[in-house]
Structures are given as C-alpha cells and as structure tokens.
Design a protein around this motif. Structure first.
Motif, PDB file in Angstrom:
ATOM      1  N   TRP A 187      65.926  69.677  29.737  1.00  0.00           N
ATOM      2  CA  TRP A 187      66.998  69.777  28.741  1.00  0.00           C
ATOM      3  C   TRP A 187      67.483  71.216  28.614  1.00  0.00           C
ATOM      4  O   TRP A 187      68.680  71.462  28.468  1.00  0.00           O
ATOM      5  CB  TRP A 187      66.495  69.284  27.388  1.00  0.00           C
TER       6      TRP A 187
ATOM      7  N   THR B 216      69.938  72.056  31.370  1.00  0.00           N
ATOM      8  CA  THR B 216      71.292  71.522  31.199  1.00  0.00           C
ATOM      9  C   THR B 216      72.145  72.389  30.290  1.00  0.00           C
ATOM     10  O   THR B 216      73.376  72.287  30.311  1.00  0.00           O
ATOM     11  CB  THR B 216      71.225  70.094  30.622  1.00  0.00           C
ATOM     12  N   ARG B 217      71.513  73.238  29.475  1.00  0.00           N
ATOM     13  CA  ARG B 217      72.256  74.096  28.558  1.00  0.00           C
ATOM     14  C   ARG B 217      72.690  75.406  29.214  1.00  0.00           C
ATOM     15  O   ARG B 217      73.569  76.109  28.688  1.00  0.00           O
ATOM     16  CB  ARG B 217      71.392  74.435  27.332  1.00  0.00           C
TER      17      ARG B 217
END
Length: 401
Positions: free
Chosen positions: A93, A96-97
């Motif tokens: 996660w 993805t940022r």
C-alpha cells in the motif's frame, strides 16, 4: 516457527520495503530526484516504517484476538503467515502512494510522532496500572486489617494461621536508618569527588576518574550484597561490634548502610559534577578577579549557586537507597525491630515485601495482601522524594539555561 524467526521475517520485510520504496521513488522521476517533493530516503523510510508498524502490531495484538475468537490452538506457521502477510500488504500500500508529488517526509514524520505518542501513552498507562493494582490490593488489605494498627503498631509478627501483628513502623525505621547511613557515606564522598573533578582535576585526569567512579553504578546489587555478607559484615563484627560489646552478628544496619552508600556514590558524584559544571564561568571569574582564592570561590560562590541541584541529586540518591533490596537481605538480615544500635540486624520494607510474596501464599490473606500496602507506602515515599528532587533540579536549570 519460533518467535525469533517471525521477528526476523518482519525485519526482512522492512529492509526490502525500504530498498524498494527508495528505488520506486527514483524510478518515478526517471532518476532526476530534484523533481521529488521529498528525498528518496524518506520514501523508503515511509514504506519500511509502515511495514514494521503493521507487522509488529499484528504480532502484539494477535494473542488477544485469538483469545476472543477461541482459536488459541492455531499453529505458529499460520501466525507467521498472517503477521508477515500484513506487513507485506502495508508495504505494498505504501508503494502505491509513492510518486513525484507524494509528501513522504511529512507522512514519515507523522508516523514517527504517532509512534512516540503511543510509547508515551504506554509508559503512562503502565504507571497508572501499577498504582491502581497497589491501591486496589491495599484497599482489600485494609478491609481485613485495621489501618491504625498497620501505621501505628511497633510490632511485625506475620502469622498465616491468624492473629498477625503487621505494624509498618519497625520496617519504616529500618528503611530510614539504613538509608541515612548510606547517605552519610555517599554524600560527602560523592560531593567531594564532584568538586575535585569539576574544579581541580585536569581534563586528562577527569576523563579517567569519572568513568571509574561511574563503574560502581554498573555493578549488580547482588554483588554488593555478597561483598557486604562476606567482607564488610565480618570486618565490622570483628573489629568494632565485638570489641565494643555492641553485638556479635555480621548482619547489621551499619553493614548494609556502608555498602549501600558505596553503591550510590556515582548517583551523587555524577549528578553533582554535571550541576557544578553548569554554574556559569563568569561567577568564578568575578570571584577570582576580586581576589578570592580558588577554594574560597568554590565555598562562597560555586557551591551556593549549585546547591539546589546538589540537593536534588541527594534526594534522587535517597530514593535509590530506600528502594534497595538485595544489599539489605544479605547485609542487614531480616529482623524487624526498632533499635538505635547500628550493629544490630534489622530489615526494610522492600525485604518484607519479597518475603511476604515468596512461597506458597494465599493472596486472599492479610499476611500476603500486606505486601501491597507496604509497596504503596514505599511508592508514596519515593514519589514524594522524586517530586521534590525534580522540582529543585528544574528550578536550578531554569536559572542557568
């Protein structure tokens, strides 16, 4: 799969997350890191920290969740898969940022601040838990035993078959007596050592003497206790107590007090040395410029200026002495009495707390619950000393910062 390997797997995920996060940030701008909002290292640390938080949080919270779901018999392999899987998901996660405009430094600092706040809350919650456990158990003790007898009786005679006399005064007397002797030993020696190191010793001598004194603080208390039992106690008995007709025991208040005083010398000397060095040099220069000698300057200028901090150091050392156990067990014995003879065996609150909770005990009996009342009393005494010491030291620091 053992806990060690699970932790090692989480750390491996953290390391990989850092490397991949940093590389992804660089790749996002085709190698021109000037286009990034934050340096590549912050992108890597953000991914690594998020993965570590997820993994270790799952590892810590899993036993409580498993107990709630009644799945305590789950294998360690499944536990490792869940923990490491959550750590990997957190890292993914984070990946993805990551892009050129992602404020990785800001997010990383927020995460760090959150971790620091959590650690502070854990420390506060631990303190509150300790106090509440003492208060609740002490309240149960005072429901079974009159508080007047506990605080005012001069007899300590626990008996698990009933009819116990659980007066704290003999224990409090032994605690304060031994601590007073320890301070009479530690304060002059520690303070004079601090004056020598800060005002007279050369930098080379100071660099050798101060670490040697501080070595005393690193010696385990059980070693001090053995030293009291095997060396100091017999010496005091053979050369002082027996010739003067004051006793025949090697275990005594004087034995424990002397050895405990040696143990807390570094507390007094190191803190006093730092405090004396914090006195502005301009005060010394002004005194010497007016014709005072170095000794007069120390006596009339430096020590009065450093006195609040020195008092704080002494109070902190006193708190350390009051809470000591092993030296008292081996050096002073376990006799609860009120006597002025320093060569008689006595005991302290901490020793009796250990003795009342040792062995096959009934935690519903007042003879066991009294340990919590003793602990709460000792906690209040040491807390008061620490508050006074911190107040004095804080006032001193505000004056010279």
């Amino acid at each position: 799969m053992s806990l060690f390997w699970i932790i090692l797997a989480i750390l491996a995920v953290v390391a990989v997350a850092f490397a991949l996060g940093r590389g992804r940030a660089v790749a996002a701008v085709a190698g021109d890191t000037r286009l990034l909002h934050s340096r590549p290292v912050y992108h890597g640390m953000f991914a690594a920290l998020l993965a570590g938080i997820a993994g270790f949080a799952a590892l810590i919270l899993w036993p409580q969740l498993a107990r709630l779901l009644n799945i305590t018999d789950i294998s360690r392999v499944i536990l490792a898969a869940v923990v490491v899987g959550l750590s990997i998901l957190a890292a993914v996660w984070a990946f993805t940022r990551i892009d050129a405009g992602f404020r990785a430094r800001n997010m990383f600092e927020r995460l760090v601040r959150g971790v620091l706040i959590l650690c502070s809350l854990i420390a506060i919650a631990t303190t509150v838990g300790i106090v509440l456990s003492l208060v609740f158990e002490s309240a149960e003790f005072f429901r079974q035993y009159p508080w007047q007898k506990f605080f005012l009786s001069t007899s300590w005679a626990p008996n698990f078959q009933g009819n116990s006399d659980l007066g704290i005064l003999p224990l409090l007397w032994g605690t304060l007596y031994i601590s007073a002797i320890a301070l009479l030993v530690a304060v002059p020696i520690g303070l004079f050592a601090a004056i020598y190191m800060s005002e007279y010793a050369s930098p080379r001598v100071r660099g050798v003497v101060k670490p040697l004194i501080e070595v005393l603080a690193g010696i385990p208390t059980i070693v001090y206790g053995l030293f009291a039992l095997m060396t100091v106690g017999p010496m005091l008995r053979d050369y002082f107590a027996q010739p003067l007709g004051l006793g025949d025991s090697g275990s005594s208040v004087m034995t424990a007090g002397l050895v405990m005083g040696i143990m807390i010398i570094p507390f007094v000397s190191s803190l006093s040395d730092d405090i004396i060095n914090a006195v502005p040099q301009s005060l010394r220069d002004g005194s010497l410029g007016l014709g005072a000698t170095p000794s007069e300057t120390i006596r009339s200028v430096v020590l009065p200026a450093a006195l609040p901090g020195i008092v704080g150091a002494v109070l902190l050392a006193a708190s350390r002495a009051i809470g000591e156990t092993m030296i008292v067990v081996l050096g002073a014995g376990a006799s609860a009495r009120m006597d002025l003879n320093p060569f008689e065996a006595m005991t302290t609150i901490t020793v009796k707390i250990v003795s009342q909770l040792t062995g096959d005990t009934d935690f519903a009996a007042p003879e066991t619950l009294v340990a919590f009342a003793l602990g709460l009393t000792l906690f209040v005494i040491t807390l008061a000393l620490n508050i006074v010491a911190l107040y004095i030291v804080r006032k001193y620091r505000e004056q010279y910062e």
